[in-house]
Design a protein around this motif. Structure first.
Motif, PDB file in Angstrom:
ATOM      1  N   VAL A   1     -23.108  -5.005   6.671  1.00 52.92           N
ATOM      2  CA  VAL A   1     -22.051  -5.950   6.414  1.00 52.92           C
ATOM      3  C   VAL A   1     -21.639  -7.018   7.285  1.00 52.92           C
ATOM      4  O   VAL A   1     -21.474  -8.025   7.148  1.00 52.92           O
ATOM      5  N   ARG A   2     -21.975  -6.176   8.788  1.00 52.73           N
ATOM      6  CA  ARG A   2     -21.801  -7.445   9.861  1.00 52.73           C
ATOM      7  C   ARG A   2     -22.877  -8.542   9.757  1.00 52.73           C
ATOM      8  O   ARG A   2     -22.428  -9.810   9.809  1.00 52.73           O
ATOM      9  N   LEU A   3     -24.128  -8.199   9.544  1.00 53.59           N
ATOM     10  CA  LEU A   3     -25.068  -9.209   9.329  1.00 53.59           C
ATOM     11  C   LEU A   3     -24.635 -10.059   8.105  1.00 53.59           C
ATOM     12  O   LEU A   3     -24.940 -11.295   8.204  1.00 53.59           O
ATOM     13  N   TRP A   4     -24.283  -9.775   6.958  1.00 57.41           N
ATOM     14  CA  TRP A   4     -23.730 -10.669   5.909  1.00 57.41           C
ATOM     15  C   TRP A   4     -22.744 -11.456   6.564  1.00 57.41           C
ATOM     16  O   TRP A   4     -23.038 -12.703   5.875  1.00 57.41           O
ATOM     17  N   ARG A   5     -21.850 -11.067   7.172  1.00 57.99           N
ATOM     18  CA  ARG A   5     -20.731 -12.026   7.676  1.00 57.99           C
ATOM     19  C   ARG A   5     -21.500 -13.005   8.685  1.00 57.99           C
ATOM     20  O   ARG A   5     -20.967 -14.301   8.688  1.00 57.99           O
ATOM     21  N   GLN A   6     -22.491 -12.814   9.422  1.00 56.07           N
ATOM     22  CA  GLN A   6     -23.392 -13.601  10.238  1.00 56.07           C
ATOM     23  C   GLN A   6     -23.996 -14.680   9.416  1.00 56.07           C
ATOM     24  O   GLN A   6     -24.055 -15.800   9.814  1.00 56.07           O
ATOM     25  N   VAL A   7     -24.482 -14.167   8.272  1.00 55.59           N
ATOM     26  CA  VAL A   7     -25.477 -15.175   7.549  1.00 55.59           C
ATOM     27  C   VAL A   7     -24.810 -16.050   6.704  1.00 55.59           C
ATOM     28  O   VAL A   7     -25.086 -17.391   6.721  1.00 55.59           O
TER      29      VAL A   7
ATOM     30  N   VAL B   1     -25.712  -1.179  -3.425  1.00 56.61           N
ATOM     31  CA  VAL B   1     -26.753  -1.000  -2.738  1.00 56.61           C
ATOM     32  C   VAL B   1     -26.794   0.152  -1.858  1.00 56.61           C
ATOM     33  O   VAL B   1     -25.965   0.569  -1.047  1.00 56.61           O
ATOM     34  N   MET B   2     -27.846   1.083  -2.281  1.00 53.56           N
ATOM     35  CA  MET B   2     -27.979   2.216  -1.470  1.00 53.56           C
ATOM     36  C   MET B   2     -28.983   2.180  -0.412  1.00 53.56           C
ATOM     37  O   MET B   2     -30.155   1.824  -0.545  1.00 53.56           O
ATOM     38  N   LEU B   3     -28.387   2.143   0.910  1.00 58.11           N
ATOM     39  CA  LEU B   3     -29.370   1.642   2.028  1.00 58.11           C
ATOM     40  C   LEU B   3     -30.134   3.046   2.575  1.00 58.11           C
ATOM     41  O   LEU B   3     -29.653   4.110   2.724  1.00 58.11           O
ATOM     42  N   GLU B   4     -31.326   2.385   3.133  1.00 63.20           N
ATOM     43  CA  GLU B   4     -32.228   3.372   3.492  1.00 63.20           C
ATOM     44  C   GLU B   4     -32.930   2.725   4.703  1.00 63.20           C
ATOM     45  O   GLU B   4     -32.978   1.469   4.525  1.00 63.20           O
ATOM     46  N   ARG B   5     -33.125   3.313   5.882  1.00 57.80           N
ATOM     47  CA  ARG B   5     -33.953   2.772   6.983  1.00 57.80           C
ATOM     48  C   ARG B   5     -35.342   2.749   6.685  1.00 57.80           C
ATOM     49  O   ARG B   5     -35.941   3.731   6.114  1.00 57.80           O
ATOM     50  N   GLY B   6     -35.853   1.406   7.054  1.00 58.52           N
ATOM     51  CA  GLY B   6     -37.382   1.433   6.826  1.00 58.52           C
ATOM     52  C   GLY B   6     -37.905   0.421   7.830  1.00 58.52           C
ATOM     53  O   GLY B   6     -36.986  -0.414   8.234  1.00 58.52           O
ATOM     54  N   ALA B   7     -39.307   0.412   8.053  1.00 56.43           N
ATOM     55  CA  ALA B   7     -39.971  -0.533   9.063  1.00 56.43           C
ATOM     56  C   ALA B   7     -39.840  -1.815   8.276  1.00 56.43           C
ATOM     57  O   ALA B   7     -39.751  -2.977   8.987  1.00 56.43           O
TER      58      ALA B   7
ATOM     59  N   GLN C   1     -31.270  -9.839   9.551  1.00 53.83           N
ATOM     60  CA  GLN C   1     -30.805 -10.834   8.778  1.00 53.83           C
ATOM     61  C   GLN C   1     -31.783 -11.019   7.553  1.00 53.83           C
ATOM     62  O   GLN C   1     -31.243 -11.387   6.521  1.00 53.83           O
ATOM     63  N   GLN C   2     -33.097 -10.961   7.713  1.00 52.61           N
ATOM     64  CA  GLN C   2     -33.934 -11.061   6.557  1.00 52.61           C
ATOM     65  C   GLN C   2     -33.767  -9.764   5.529  1.00 52.61           C
ATOM     66  O   GLN C   2     -33.562 -10.036   4.443  1.00 52.61           O
ATOM     67  N   ALA C   3     -32.801  -8.624   6.034  1.00 53.47           N
ATOM     68  CA  ALA C   3     -32.725  -7.537   4.982  1.00 53.47           C
ATOM     69  C   ALA C   3     -31.559  -8.096   4.260  1.00 53.47           C
ATOM     70  O   ALA C   3     -31.462  -7.815   2.838  1.00 53.47           O
ATOM     71  N   VAL C   4     -30.641  -8.905   4.725  1.00 53.96           N
ATOM     72  CA  VAL C   4     -29.472  -9.349   3.991  1.00 53.96           C
ATOM     73  C   VAL C   4     -30.110 -10.137   3.086  1.00 53.96           C
ATOM     74  O   VAL C   4     -29.551 -10.353   1.820  1.00 53.96           O
ATOM     75  N   GLN C   5     -30.901 -11.228   3.181  1.00 53.51           N
ATOM     76  CA  GLN C   5     -31.585 -12.201   2.382  1.00 53.51           C
ATOM     77  C   GLN C   5     -32.335 -11.478   1.319  1.00 53.51           C
ATOM     78  O   GLN C   5     -32.004 -11.975  -0.041  1.00 53.51           O
ATOM     79  N   VAL C   6     -32.796 -10.610   1.399  1.00 56.82           N
ATOM     80  CA  VAL C   6     -33.684  -9.577   0.263  1.00 56.82           C
ATOM     81  C   VAL C   6     -32.467  -9.058  -0.603  1.00 56.82           C
ATOM     82  O   VAL C   6     -32.848  -9.135  -1.835  1.00 56.82           O
ATOM     83  N   ALA C   7     -31.475  -8.368   0.127  1.00 57.40           N
ATOM     84  CA  ALA C   7     -30.605  -7.662  -0.778  1.00 57.40           C
ATOM     85  C   ALA C   7     -29.663  -8.861  -1.650  1.00 57.40           C
ATOM     86  O   ALA C   7     -29.425  -8.642  -2.901  1.00 57.40           O
TER      87      ALA C   7
END
Length: 261
Positions: free
Chosen positions: A132-138, A186-192, A246-252
């Motif tokens: 969520v912090r990254l959404w605010r940054q983007v 969105v159900m978050l999971e960690r991934g490469a 930040q790329q994860a934010v764009q994907v979501a």
């Protein structure tokens, strides 16, 4: 110890509360209301429906505090302050009370952007708050954090869902006394790599059920909670494997925008 009573409104439900420690009163600072007569009558009706005294404020008693203290001993063997324990016990009691109004407490980070609300949920430590912090940054000022830990969600009469800010905004106290129509989860999971997929209501159900607060209740209440989660699972629900970037934010965002416009 001087008890404090006050009026608040959570998920559009007026509540008359009583606490022993100023901590919880201060917590509700931005959620206090001066009740109109209609608020008083609505509160009384809710209390009567639940078999509680409509002429008394709602509170957490000694048994509630003991239950919450016992539950939290594993996380903090040294114990939390009594004032903090009371705040948790009161919110759990409120959650159980408002279930009758199709309201649930949901463990997630909730944000609003461009008139739509989205929930990001995952086990503790996965990175909800960071995402969520990254959404605010983007996206900057386009994003409002409704609640970063324990918002309330409510099924509306028209079948839509709405998410509400609460005073319980997590360790960073990120919360806003506002509400917005819920458009996606969105159900978050960690991934490469950053990958997102829409999941079926059946696949989403177990995860969503695990992220709602529900204590030992009557069979009727349990079934009602299960029905509500079933309805919640019919919203656009996604599984996002992400590396917290930040790329994860764009994907979501692209997935959510495409499914909830």
């Amino acid at each position: 110890m001087q008890e404090l009573s006050f009026w608040t409104k959570l998920a559009d439900e007026p509540l008359w509360l009583k606490v022993r420690w100023p901590y919880t009163f201060d917590l509700f600072d931005h959620y206090l209301i001066t009740p109109a007569e209609a608020d008083v009558q609505e509160y009384r009706a809710l209390m009567q429906e639940q078999g509680l005294d409509p002429e008394q404020p709602f509170q957490a008693d000694d048994a509630d505090l003991a239950r919450v203290r016992s539950y939290n001993e594993e996380e903090n063997p040294d114990g939390f302050p009594d004032a903090y324990i009371e705040s948790l016990a009161l919110y759990q009691n409120i959650t159980e009370l408002l279930l009758a109004r199709d309201v649930m407490q949901f463990h997630c980070s909730a944000l609003e952007m461009d008139g739509r609300a989205y929930l990001f949920t995952a086990p503790s430590g996965t990175g909800k708050s960071t995402h969520v912090r990254l959404w605010r940054q983007v996206f900057g000022a386009r994003v409002t954090v409704i609640n970063d830990d324990k918002p309330l969600v409510r099924l509306q009469k028209d079948g839509s869902w709405r998410v509400y800010g609460t005073p319980y905004g997590g360790k960073h106290n990120l919360q806003t006394n506002t509400s917005q129509t819920l458009c996606g989860i969105v159900m978050l999971e960690r991934g490469a790599e950053n990958k997102i997929e829409r999941v079926t209501p059946q696949d989403a159900y177990v995860t969503l059920m695990a992220q709602t607060y529900h204590s030992i209740q009557t069979p009727e209440r349990i079934l009602h909670a299960m029905d509500l989660v079933g309805s919640l699972a019919n919203l656009p629900v996604f599984r996002l494997q992400c590396n917290i970037s930040q790329q994860a934010v764009q994907v979501a965002y692209e997935a959510l925008k495409g499914e909830t416009r």
